[in-house]
Design a protein around this motif. Sequence first.
Motif, PDB file in Angstrom:
ATOM      1  N   ASP A 122       2.996 -30.843  19.967  1.00 15.05           N
ATOM      2  CA  ASP A 122       1.640 -30.793  20.528  1.00 15.05           C
ATOM      3  C   ASP A 122       0.557 -30.462  19.504  1.00 15.05           C
ATOM      4  OD1 ASP A 122       2.702 -31.352  22.965  1.00 15.05           O
ATOM      5  OD2 ASP A 122       2.697 -29.301  23.703  1.00 15.05           O
ATOM      6  N   GLU A 123       0.932 -30.159  18.282  1.00 12.42           N
ATOM      7  CA  GLU A 123      -0.030 -29.686  17.294  1.00 12.42           C
ATOM      8  C   GLU A 123      -1.002 -30.792  16.865  1.00 12.42           C
ATOM      9  OE1 GLU A 123      -2.354 -27.889  14.721  1.00 12.42           O
ATOM     10  OE2 GLU A 123      -0.921 -26.835  16.001  1.00 12.42           O
ATOM     11  N   ILE A 124      -2.284 -30.430  16.762  1.00 17.00           N
ATOM     12  CA  ILE A 124      -3.296 -31.410  16.336  1.00 17.00           C
ATOM     13  C   ILE A 124      -4.158 -30.897  15.186  1.00 17.00           C
ATOM     14  CG2 ILE A 124      -4.911 -30.632  18.131  1.00 17.00           C
ATOM     15  CD1 ILE A 124      -5.953 -33.548  18.204  1.00 17.00           C
ATOM     16  N   ILE A 125      -4.518 -29.594  15.188  1.00 19.08           N
ATOM     17  CA  ILE A 125      -5.475 -29.106  14.196  1.00 19.08           C
ATOM     18  C   ILE A 125      -4.870 -29.126  12.797  1.00 19.08           C
ATOM     19  CG2 ILE A 125      -6.907 -27.151  13.484  1.00 19.08           C
ATOM     20  CD1 ILE A 125      -7.052 -26.310  16.407  1.00 19.08           C
ATOM     21  N   VAL A 126      -3.716 -28.497  12.634  1.00 22.94           N
ATOM     22  CA  VAL A 126      -3.058 -28.490  11.319  1.00 22.94           C
ATOM     23  C   VAL A 126      -2.700 -29.914  10.902  1.00 22.94           C
ATOM     24  CG1 VAL A 126      -1.014 -27.718  10.058  1.00 22.94           C
ATOM     25  CG2 VAL A 126      -2.203 -26.139  11.589  1.00 22.94           C
ATOM     26  N   THR A 127      -2.282 -30.725  11.878  1.00 15.98           N
ATOM     27  CA  THR A 127      -1.917 -32.116  11.577  1.00 15.98           C
ATOM     28  C   THR A 127      -3.104 -32.888  11.014  1.00 15.98           C
ATOM     29  OG1 THR A 127      -0.395 -32.020  13.447  1.00 15.98           O
ATOM     30  CG2 THR A 127      -0.816 -34.182  12.509  1.00 15.98           C
ATOM     31  N   THR A 128      -4.285 -32.646  11.553  1.00 12.80           N
ATOM     32  CA  THR A 128      -5.486 -33.348  11.094  1.00 12.80           C
ATOM     33  C   THR A 128      -5.727 -33.135   9.606  1.00 12.80           C
ATOM     34  OG1 THR A 128      -6.496 -33.073  13.283  1.00 12.80           O
ATOM     35  CG2 THR A 128      -7.973 -33.589  11.457  1.00 12.80           C
ATOM     36  N   PHE A 129      -5.438 -31.935   9.114  1.00  8.88           N
ATOM     37  CA  PHE A 129      -5.700 -31.617   7.711  1.00  8.88           C
ATOM     38  C   PHE A 129      -4.540 -31.968   6.787  1.00  8.88           C
ATOM     39  CE2 PHE A 129      -8.765 -28.948   9.883  1.00  8.88           C
ATOM     40  CZ  PHE A 129      -9.881 -29.028   9.062  1.00  8.88           C
ATOM     41  N   THR A 130      -3.355 -32.226   7.339  1.00 10.61           N
ATOM     42  CA  THR A 130      -2.189 -32.446   6.481  1.00 10.61           C
ATOM     43  C   THR A 130      -1.600 -33.857   6.583  1.00 10.61           C
ATOM     44  OG1 THR A 130      -0.714 -31.559   8.214  1.00 10.61           O
ATOM     45  CG2 THR A 130      -1.527 -30.010   6.551  1.00 10.61           C
ATOM     46  N   ALA A 131      -2.083 -34.668   7.533  1.00 10.40           N
ATOM     47  CA  ALA A 131      -1.459 -35.975   7.761  1.00 10.40           C
ATOM     48  C   ALA A 131      -1.869 -37.021   6.729  1.00 10.40           C
ATOM     49  CB  ALA A 131      -1.789 -36.476   9.163  1.00 10.40           C
ATOM     50  N   GLY A 132      -3.127 -37.037   6.353  1.00 17.04           N
ATOM     51  CA  GLY A 132      -3.585 -38.080   5.454  1.00 17.04           C
ATOM     52  C   GLY A 132      -3.716 -39.414   6.181  1.00 17.04           C
ATOM     53  N   ALA A 133      -4.009 -40.475   5.441  1.00 16.82           N
ATOM     54  CA  ALA A 133      -4.197 -41.797   6.035  1.00 16.82           C
ATOM     55  C   ALA A 133      -2.846 -42.432   6.360  1.00 16.82           C
ATOM     56  CB  ALA A 133      -4.975 -42.693   5.073  1.00 16.82           C
ATOM     57  N   GLY A 134      -2.790 -43.105   7.493  1.00 15.36           N
ATOM     58  CA  GLY A 134      -1.594 -43.849   7.860  1.00 15.36           C
ATOM     59  C   GLY A 134      -0.565 -43.081   8.650  1.00 15.36           C
ATOM     60  N   VAL A 135      -0.737 -41.770   8.828  1.00 16.70           N
ATOM     61  CA  VAL A 135       0.196 -40.959   9.612  1.00 16.70           C
ATOM     62  C   VAL A 135      -0.523 -40.497  10.874  1.00 16.70           C
ATOM     63  CG1 VAL A 135       1.610 -38.876   9.683  1.00 16.70           C
ATOM     64  CG2 VAL A 135       1.441 -40.198   7.572  1.00 16.70           C
ATOM     65  N   GLU A 136      -0.032 -40.948  12.012  1.00 15.59           N
ATOM     66  CA  GLU A 136      -0.694 -40.658  13.285  1.00 15.59           C
ATOM     67  C   GLU A 136       0.332 -40.153  14.296  1.00 15.59           C
ATOM     68  OE1 GLU A 136      -4.297 -42.875  15.513  1.00 15.59           O
ATOM     69  OE2 GLU A 136      -2.395 -43.965  15.648  1.00 15.59           O
ATOM     70  N   THR A 137       0.252 -38.862  14.618  1.00 14.22           N
ATOM     71  CA  THR A 137       1.111 -38.310  15.655  1.00 14.22           C
ATOM     72  C   THR A 137       0.485 -38.593  17.019  1.00 14.22           C
ATOM     73  OG1 THR A 137      -0.009 -36.163  15.583  1.00 14.22           O
ATOM     74  CG2 THR A 137       1.892 -36.471  14.122  1.00 14.22           C
ATOM     75  N   LEU A 138       1.212 -38.283  18.074  1.00 16.93           N
ATOM     76  CA  LEU A 138       0.714 -38.582  19.413  1.00 16.93           C
ATOM     77  C   LEU A 138      -0.574 -37.821  19.753  1.00 16.93           C
ATOM     78  CD1 LEU A 138       1.642 -40.553  21.532  1.00 16.93           C
ATOM     79  CD2 LEU A 138       2.909 -38.717  22.666  1.00 16.93           C
ATOM     80  N   PRO A 139      -0.678 -36.517  19.475  1.00 20.62           N
ATOM     81  CA  PRO A 139      -1.956 -35.833  19.720  1.00 20.62           C
ATOM     82  C   PRO A 139      -3.116 -36.433  18.927  1.00 20.62           C
ATOM     83  CG  PRO A 139      -0.207 -34.224  19.479  1.00 20.62           C
ATOM     84  CD  PRO A 139       0.372 -35.554  19.088  1.00 20.62           C
ATOM     85  N   ILE A 140      -2.843 -36.833  17.678  1.00 23.06           N
ATOM     86  CA  ILE A 140      -3.896 -37.464  16.877  1.00 23.06           C
ATOM     87  C   ILE A 140      -4.287 -38.805  17.493  1.00 23.06           C
ATOM     88  CG2 ILE A 140      -4.421 -38.495  14.647  1.00 23.06           C
ATOM     89  CD1 ILE A 140      -4.482 -35.508  14.544  1.00 23.06           C
ATOM     90  N   TRP A 141      -3.312 -39.558  17.999  1.00 24.96           N
ATOM     91  CA  TRP A 141      -3.612 -40.839  18.645  1.00 24.96           C
ATOM     92  C   TRP A 141      -4.510 -40.616  19.852  1.00 24.96           C
ATOM     93  CZ3 TRP A 141      -3.399 -43.083  23.348  1.00 24.96           C
ATOM     94  CH2 TRP A 141      -3.548 -44.482  23.390  1.00 24.96           C
ATOM     95  N   ILE A 142      -4.230 -39.600  20.643  1.00 22.69           N
ATOM     96  CA  ILE A 142      -5.067 -39.288  21.811  1.00 22.69           C
ATOM     97  C   ILE A 142      -6.494 -38.992  21.373  1.00 22.69           C
ATOM     98  CG2 ILE A 142      -5.461 -37.606  23.655  1.00 22.69           C
ATOM     99  CD1 ILE A 142      -2.460 -37.303  23.916  1.00 22.69           C
ATOM    100  N   PHE A 143      -6.641 -38.163  20.360  1.00 18.72           N
ATOM    101  CA  PHE A 143      -7.973 -37.784  19.883  1.00 18.72           C
ATOM    102  C   PHE A 143      -8.739 -39.002  19.356  1.00 18.72           C
ATOM    103  CE2 PHE A 143     -10.865 -36.218  16.568  1.00 18.72           C
ATOM    104  CZ  PHE A 143     -11.611 -35.313  17.319  1.00 18.72           C
ATOM    105  N   ASN A 144      -8.061 -39.871  18.627  1.00 19.28           N
ATOM    106  CA  ASN A 144      -8.723 -41.047  18.050  1.00 19.28           C
ATOM    107  C   ASN A 144      -9.130 -42.075  19.097  1.00 19.28           C
ATOM    108  OD1 ASN A 144      -8.459 -40.018  15.455  1.00 19.28           O
ATOM    109  ND2 ASN A 144      -6.547 -41.114  15.036  1.00 19.28           N
TER     110      ASN A 144
END
Length: 269
Positions: free
Chosen positions: A207-229
Motif C-alpha cells: 500500500d505504500e505510496i510516499i516513499v515509493t514516489t521518491f525511490t521508484a524513478g521513471a518506468g517503475v509504477e506500483t499499484l498505489p502510484i498507478w492510482i495516483f497517476n
Amino acid sequence: MMLSKSARIWLRLAMVAGLGVIYVPLLVVLIGSFNSSTTFSWPPSGLTGHWWSVTLHNTGVRSALWTSVKAGLAATAVALLLGTMLAFAVQRYRFFGRGTVSLLVVLPIALPGIVTGIALNNAFRTVLDPLGIKLGLFTVIVGHATFCIVVVFNNTQARLRRLGASMEEASADLGADTFQTFRYVTFPLMRSALLAGGLLAFALSFDEIIVTTFTAGAGVETLPIWIFNNLFRPGQAPVVNVVAAALIVLSIVPIYLAQRLSGDDAKLI
C-alpha cells in the motif's frame, strides 16, 4: 470498572462514530466501483459490474499489480531476515548501545514518509548513481524494507520476550548445538510470529505510496502510484474506484490473518 447506563450508551455512540469515520469512506469507494457513471458522482447513477471486467483486462493495472507484488515480496523477505536477526540480538544479548540500536531500528516507522523518501532519494543519488545503479525496483525494495523491518522486529521481539530463554537453555543442556536448538525449538515457537510479521510487512509495502514516489524513478509504477497517476484522468474514475476497492480487500486479508495468528499464539503461551 462499573459504568452507568448513560456512560455505556455514550461510549457505544463514540465507538460507532469512530468506526464510521474510518469505514464509511471505504464503503463509498466499494459502492463507487459499481457506479455506471464515468465520474466520481454520488449517489451512483446506476450499478454495473462492467468496470471490474474493464479493470481486469487493463494492462497498466496488471503491470502495476505485478510490480507491487514483486516489491512487497522482496521487501518482506529482507525484513524477515534483518528484522529477526536484530530482534534476537537485542532481546537475547546484552551489549553497549543496545537501547540505541533498538531505537534506531524502530525510528523509520515513526518518521514522516516524506522525510524518509527525501532522505533515501538523496542517499541513492549520492551513493548508487556513481556506481551506475539508477532509481528503480531495487531502490523501491530497499525503501520499503526500511519500515517493514520495524514490523518484523516488533513481532519477533515481543514473542522472544514472552518465551524467555529457558527452553533454549534446556535444549542446550540436553546436548543440542545452536543450529539444532534453533531448528527444533526456537523456530517452531517463533514460526507464527514471523508469519504474522511477514503478512503485515507485505501489506505495508503493497500500500505504500510516499516513499515509493521518491525511490521508484521513471518506468517503475506500483499499484498505489498507478492510482495516483490516473486519479484525475478523464474516464478513469471507475477503474480507479475498482482498483482502490480491490486494494481494500487485498489489504484486509493479510492483516486479518496476522491478527488471528497473533491472537491464537497469545492463548497458547
